[in-house]
Design a protein around this motif. Structure first.
Motif, PDB file in Angstrom:
ATOM      1  N   THR A  75       0.844  -1.195   0.000  1.00 19.92           N
ATOM      2  CA  THR A  75       0.000   0.000   0.000  1.00 19.92           C
ATOM      3  C   THR A  75       0.876   1.241   0.000  1.00 19.92           C
ATOM      4  O   THR A  75       2.099   1.157   0.117  1.00 19.92           O
ATOM      5  CB  THR A  75      -0.984   0.011   1.185  1.00 19.92           C
ATOM      6  OG1 THR A  75      -1.988   1.010   0.941  1.00 19.92           O
ATOM      7  CG2 THR A  75      -0.297   0.292   2.505  1.00 19.92           C
ATOM      8  N   LYS A  76       0.227   2.397  -0.187  1.00 20.56           N
ATOM      9  CA  LYS A  76       0.977   3.653  -0.290  1.00 20.56           C
ATOM     10  C   LYS A  76       0.376   4.699   0.651  1.00 20.56           C
ATOM     11  O   LYS A  76      -0.850   4.838   0.717  1.00 20.56           O
ATOM     12  CB  LYS A  76       0.950   4.154  -1.741  1.00 20.56           C
ATOM     13  CG  LYS A  76       1.617   3.186  -2.712  1.00 20.56           C
ATOM     14  CD  LYS A  76       1.547   3.649  -4.140  1.00 20.56           C
ATOM     15  CE  LYS A  76       0.218   3.387  -4.803  1.00 20.56           C
ATOM     16  NZ  LYS A  76      -0.073   1.960  -5.020  1.00 20.56           N
ATOM     17  N   ILE A  77       1.254   5.404   1.356  1.00 20.36           N
ATOM     18  CA  ILE A  77       0.771   6.446   2.263  1.00 20.36           C
ATOM     19  C   ILE A  77       0.575   7.742   1.478  1.00 20.36           C
ATOM     20  O   ILE A  77       1.334   8.038   0.558  1.00 20.36           O
ATOM     21  CB  ILE A  77       1.714   6.655   3.457  1.00 20.36           C
ATOM     22  CG1 ILE A  77       3.121   7.062   2.990  1.00 20.36           C
ATOM     23  CG2 ILE A  77       1.802   5.408   4.305  1.00 20.36           C
ATOM     24  CD1 ILE A  77       4.054   7.402   4.125  1.00 20.36           C
ATOM     25  N   PRO A  78      -0.442   8.531   1.817  1.00 18.01           N
ATOM     26  CA  PRO A  78      -0.739   9.756   1.060  1.00 18.01           C
ATOM     27  C   PRO A  78       0.253  10.885   1.348  1.00 18.01           C
ATOM     28  O   PRO A  78       1.159  10.746   2.172  1.00 18.01           O
ATOM     29  CB  PRO A  78      -2.140  10.127   1.557  1.00 18.01           C
ATOM     30  CG  PRO A  78      -2.227   9.532   2.922  1.00 18.01           C
ATOM     31  CD  PRO A  78      -1.405   8.280   2.891  1.00 18.01           C
ATOM     32  N   ILE A  92       2.149   6.117  11.653  1.00 20.67           N
ATOM     33  CA  ILE A  92       1.734   4.933  12.426  1.00 20.67           C
ATOM     34  C   ILE A  92       0.205   4.861  12.497  1.00 20.67           C
ATOM     35  O   ILE A  92      -0.382   3.786  12.295  1.00 20.67           O
ATOM     36  CB  ILE A  92       2.343   4.969  13.851  1.00 20.67           C
ATOM     37  CG1 ILE A  92       3.859   4.756  13.787  1.00 20.67           C
ATOM     38  CG2 ILE A  92       1.698   3.896  14.740  1.00 20.67           C
ATOM     39  CD1 ILE A  92       4.573   5.003  15.096  1.00 20.67           C
ATOM     40  N   LYS A  93      -0.423   5.991  12.737  1.00 21.78           N
ATOM     41  CA  LYS A  93      -1.890   6.042  12.870  1.00 21.78           C
ATOM     42  C   LYS A  93      -2.592   5.628  11.569  1.00 21.78           C
ATOM     43  O   LYS A  93      -3.512   4.800  11.582  1.00 21.78           O
ATOM     44  CB  LYS A  93      -2.326   7.455  13.269  1.00 21.78           C
ATOM     45  CG  LYS A  93      -3.801   7.574  13.601  1.00 21.78           C
ATOM     46  CD  LYS A  93      -4.131   8.994  14.056  1.00 21.78           C
ATOM     47  CE  LYS A  93      -5.620   9.148  14.366  1.00 21.78           C
ATOM     48  NZ  LYS A  93      -5.946  10.540  14.799  1.00 21.78           N
ATOM     49  N   CYS A 131      10.817   3.631   8.128  1.00 22.09           N
ATOM     50  CA  CYS A 131      11.832   2.699   8.629  1.00 22.09           C
ATOM     51  C   CYS A 131      11.374   2.072   9.942  1.00 22.09           C
ATOM     52  O   CYS A 131      11.636   0.886  10.202  1.00 22.09           O
ATOM     53  CB  CYS A 131      13.162   3.415   8.845  1.00 22.09           C
ATOM     54  SG  CYS A 131      14.084   3.688   7.319  1.00 22.09           S
ATOM     55  N   HIS A 132      10.683   2.861  10.761  1.00 20.61           N
ATOM     56  CA  HIS A 132      10.142   2.343  12.024  1.00 20.61           C
ATOM     57  C   HIS A 132       9.151   1.205  11.756  1.00 20.61           C
ATOM     58  O   HIS A 132       9.165   0.179  12.448  1.00 20.61           O
ATOM     59  CB  HIS A 132       9.448   3.475  12.804  1.00 20.61           C
ATOM     60  CG  HIS A 132       8.671   3.015  13.985  1.00 20.61           C
ATOM     61  ND1 HIS A 132       9.262   2.685  15.199  1.00 20.61           N
ATOM     62  CD2 HIS A 132       7.328   2.775  14.147  1.00 20.61           C
ATOM     63  CE1 HIS A 132       8.327   2.274  16.047  1.00 20.61           C
ATOM     64  NE2 HIS A 132       7.157   2.333  15.441  1.00 20.61           N
ATOM     65  N   LEU A 133       8.319   1.367  10.729  1.00 20.78           N
ATOM     66  CA  LEU A 133       7.351   0.321  10.376  1.00 20.78           C
ATOM     67  C   LEU A 133       8.068  -0.963   9.967  1.00 20.78           C
ATOM     68  O   LEU A 133       7.622  -2.071  10.286  1.00 20.78           O
ATOM     69  CB  LEU A 133       6.455   0.790   9.224  1.00 20.78           C
ATOM     70  CG  LEU A 133       5.541   1.990   9.489  1.00 20.78           C
ATOM     71  CD1 LEU A 133       4.788   2.356   8.212  1.00 20.78           C
ATOM     72  CD2 LEU A 133       4.565   1.717  10.627  1.00 20.78           C
ATOM     73  N   LYS A 134       9.199  -0.797   9.284  1.00 20.02           N
ATOM     74  CA  LYS A 134       9.979  -1.962   8.856  1.00 20.02           C
ATOM     75  C   LYS A 134      10.686  -2.620  10.046  1.00 20.02           C
ATOM     76  O   LYS A 134      10.686  -3.851  10.185  1.00 20.02           O
ATOM     77  CB  LYS A 134      10.996  -1.540   7.797  1.00 20.02           C
ATOM     78  CG  LYS A 134      11.752  -2.704   7.160  1.00 20.02           C
ATOM     79  CD  LYS A 134      12.678  -2.214   6.051  1.00 20.02           C
ATOM     80  CE  LYS A 134      13.478  -3.368   5.462  1.00 20.02           C
ATOM     81  NZ  LYS A 134      14.393  -2.918   4.383  1.00 20.02           N
TER      82      LYS A 134
END
Length: 296
Positions: A75-78, A92-93, A131-134
Motif C-alpha cells: 500500500t501507499k501512504i498519502p 503509524i496512525k 523505517c520504524h514500520l519496517k
C-alpha cells in the motif's frame, strides 16, 4: 520467459476498486461481486501480490471484505498534510487504520505515494517513520512511487529503500536508461512497473485518442501500423513488452472486472521486438505523464 512466469510477475492493481480510474473507465468503481471473482482468479493463477493505496477511495475497505491470507499487500501512504508536525505518529496512525480495513496484521510493503515528500523539508522524519514500520515488522519492505526520475535519483542516493514503483509502457521507456538500471541494481532496489497501458489510453479507440490527444496522431498511426504489420494488437503488444523486461521485478495491472483479467491472461505471451519498434517511443511529458493531461 514462459507464460507462467510472466503471469507470476503481475500485481493486482486496485485503483479501480475504490474510484473511477482510467480514461476508458465507463462503469465507475468495481463492484464487490467482481472483486471477489478477480481475487479468485488471481488465487488460481498464483498472482499473489496486491497493490493499493490509502487514498484509493474505498479500495482497502472493499479488499478487507475478502479473505486475503494468500496475498501479499503493498500500500501507499498519502501526501503529508499541510502543517503536520508529528510525522511518525501520523504514519503509524494511518497505517494502523489501513491494517484494520484490510483485516491484516502485517503488510508486504509500504510506499511513499508522493515522492516530493522524500525531497521536501520533512523528508528525514518521513523516512524515519517508514523505517520504524519496517523495524517493528509491520511491513517487510519500504519504497516510493515516482513520476519524476530525477527526483528518484535524489531519493535513492540519500535513502536505503527496497522498491521503486515507476511508470513504464511502450511509449514511456525512461526506466530502461542503462545508468539508471545499473544504479538500481547496485543498490538492490526492486522495480515495479505501473501505468503499462497509460491509464487505458493505449487501449482506447480512435475517437478517444484523437478527440483529446489529436496532436499525437502520428504516434497513434505508428502503433496501429506496427500492430498490423506484426499481426498483433495493442493489448498484446503493450502487455507483453513490459512483462518481457527482465529488469522489471513486478508489473501492476488494474481491472474493472473479471472479464478484463481473463482477457489479460489470455494475451500473456512472449514478446519479440520487431523492426521500427523505437518509432513508438514518446518523450513528450504532456502525453506520458497523466498528471499533465489537463494541460492538453
Amino acid at each position: 520467459m514462459t507464460q507462467k512466469n510472466c503471469i507470476k510477475k503481475i500485481i493486482l492493481g486496485t485503483a479501480q476498486f475504490g474510484e473511477k480510474y482510467g480514461i476508458t473507465n465507463k462503469v465507475g468503481s468495481t463492484q464487490h461481486c467482481e472483486i471477489k471473482k478477480i481475487l479468485k482468479i488471481c488465487k488460481i493463477k498464483k498472482i499473489r501480490f496486491i497493490d493499493s493505496a490509502m487514498n484509493y477511495g474505498k479500495a482497502e475497505k472493499k479488499l478487507g471484505l475478502n479473505n486475503l491470507k494468500d496475498f501479499k499487500i503493498i500500500t501507499k501512504i498519502p501526501s503529508i498534510p499541510i502543517n503536520k508536525k508529528d510525522i511518525k505518529s501520523w504514519v503509524i496512525k494511518i497505517t494502523e487504520r489501513t491494517l484494520k480495513k484490510l483485516k491484516q496484521k502485517h503488510l508486504h510493503a509500504i510506499l511513499v505515494h508522493d515522492s516530493s515528500n522524500l525531497v521536501g523539508s520533512q523528508k528525514n522524519e518521513l523516512y524515519e517513520a517508514i523505517c520504524h514500520l519496517k523495524k517493528t515488522g509491520i511491513v517487510k519492505k519500504i519504497g516510493v512511487s515516482i513520476y519524476d526520475f530525477e527526483e528518484m535519483k535524489k531519493i535513492i542516493s540519500e535513502y536505503k529503500i527496497d522498491i521503486v514503483q515507476v511508470p513504464f509502457n511502450i511509449l514511456d521507456r525512461r526506466i530502461l536508461d542503462k545508468k539508471l538500471l545499473n544504479l538500481l541494481k547496485r543498490k538492490k532496489i526492486e522495480i515495479h512497473a505501473r501505468s503499462i497501458f497509460l491509464q487505458g489510453l493505449l487501449l482506447s479507440n480512435e475517437d478517444t485518442r484523437f478527440k483529446k490527444f489529436r496532436r499525437f496522431k502520428k504516434l497513434w498511426h505508428n502503433i496501429d501500423k506496427y500492430c498490423t504489420k506484426n499481426k498483433t494488437n495493442v493489448l498484446n503488444l503493450a502487455l507483453n513488452y513490459v512483462l518481457s523486461q527482465k529488469q522489471i521485478k513486478k508489473v501492476i495491472i488494474g481491472f474493472e472486472d473479471s472479464k478484463q483479467l481473463k482477457q489479460i491472461l489470455l494475451n500473456t505471451d512472449n514478446f519479440k521486438k520487431k523492426v521500427n519498434f523505437n518509432k513508438l517511443i514518446s518523450r513528450d511529458k504532456l502525453l506520458i505523464n497523466p498528471n499533465n493531461w489537463k494541460k492538453i
